[in-house]
Write an enzyme that holds these catalytic residues in place. Structure first.
Site, PDB file in Angstrom:
ATOM      1  N   HIS A  37    -111.606 -17.441   1.551  1.00  0.00           N
ATOM      2  CA  HIS A  37    -111.706 -16.498   0.742  1.00  0.00           C
ATOM      3  C   HIS A  37    -110.422 -16.136   0.109  1.00  0.00           C
ATOM      4  CE1 HIS A  37    -112.737 -15.442   5.372  1.00  0.00           C
ATOM      5  NE2 HIS A  37    -113.898 -15.068   4.524  1.00  0.00           N
ATOM      6  N   LYS A 149    -120.418 -21.417  -0.441  1.00  0.00           N
ATOM      7  CA  LYS A 149    -120.687 -21.611   0.990  1.00  0.00           C
ATOM      8  C   LYS A 149    -121.902 -21.278   1.544  1.00  0.00           C
ATOM      9  CE  LYS A 149    -119.617 -20.845   5.155  1.00  0.00           C
ATOM     10  NZ  LYS A 149    -119.303 -20.325   5.998  1.00  0.00           N
TER      11      LYS A 149
END
Ligand code: AMP
Length: 293
Positions: A37, A149
């Protein structure tokens, strides 16, 4: 960094930033943040002047039998990480703020949503596309950042932005991995030590597929079989799919060519894990579509 819990408050903060000529970057997350993140936040920090990060565990994208209520949460720690990453605004709405009454609206991309992850989680991407469009409408970013991802999510968000001509750019950030190669994920906390070892099979499977492509194999089925074999040797790994598809349409192909998503998903010790490579495959060989900054 300022934390906003209301749509009105966040909109006002973005309006002032824009009035001051600042370029707005946006990262949507479900919290329980990790270095993956933060890589998205850093990309936004480099390219924008005002960075908004949302933390919202979106009930619409979880099926009733899934882990919505036990999804890991740690808001205090997340806010510390975002402040340290130089984020300007954290948007942390409650479910009641985002959905004060049941949503009658859904955003659906049927051709992209029912394959791969969607075959196992049929309502998932409708929930994702709906909340992402709502967040885009609240934040109105110039650039939105998503992680490689979640390769299918990238294809879906890009296509939604293109179809609806939303006035923003989508930038994709390469997958950040743990030291052992396992893709970072908030759900990795569910893995005990043996499951964590088995989780390495996903990247090994992708590497087996890539090695075959580098050796000149172009039949999708042959590459998929080689990937599946790596997953099947481990009895703790229950494979959902090992697939080579068009990176934009997510459609299967007979022969591998152009932009492809090489993707695997499996359950390891009860936890669903995903991983993928985004590759350009042509007469010159095989190369990554994204590379780390
Ligand atoms: P999530 O909180 O899981 O919904 O993820 C929020 C955003 O972070 C999504 O765009 C994800 O693709 C991205 N993301 C999650 N894990 C990683 C990772 N290991 N590397 C890069 N981006 C990631």
């Amino acid at each position: 960094m300022v934390q906003h819990t209301t749509i009105v408050g966040l909109r006002e903060a973005v309006r002032s930033a824009r009035a001051a000529g600042r370029k707005v970057g946006f990262v949507a997350t479900m919290g329980y943040l990790h270095a993956g993140h933060i890589a998205l936040c850093e990309a936004a920090r480099r390219e924008c002047d005002f960075v908004v990060v949302s933390i919202f565990v979106n009930p619409l994208q979880f099926a009733p039998n899934e882990d919505f209520s036990r999804y890991p949460r740690d808001l205090e720690r997340d806010l510390g990480m975002l402040a340290a990453a130089g984020v300007d605004a954290a948007f942390t709405p409650s479910v009641e703020e985002m959905y004060p009454e049941p949503m009658a609206t859904r955003v659906s991309l049927p051709t992209l949503s029912h394959t791969l992850e969607g075959a196992v989680r049929p309502t998932h991407f409708e929930g994702v596309a709906t909340v992402v469009l709502k967040l885009f409408s609240i934040v109105q970013p110039d650039i939105a950042y998503f992680g490689q991802k979640d390769g299918q999510q990238v294809a879906i968000v890009r296509r939604m932005v293109q179809d609806l001509r939303l006035p923003l750019e989508v930038h994709v950030v390469p997958t950040v991995r743990e030291m052992d190669g396992v893709a970072m994920s908030s759900r990795n906390v569910y893995l005990d030590a043996p499951a964590r070892l088995s989780a390495r099979r996903l990247l090994q499977s992708l590497h087996a597929g890539r090695a075959l492509l580098e050796a000149g194999e172009r039949r999708c089925a042959a590459v998929e079989d080689a990937m599946a074999q790596v997953l099947r040797v481990d009895p703790s790994v229950q494979m959902d799919y090992a697939a080579v598809v068009d990176a934009d349409t997510l459609e299967p192909r007979d022969a591998v060519a152009g932009h492809v998503l090489v993707a695997v998903a499996a359950r390891v010790g009860g936890t669903r894990l995903l991983d993928n490579l985004m590759l350009q495959v042509d007469a010159h060989g095989v190369r990554d579509l994204l590379s780390a900054p």
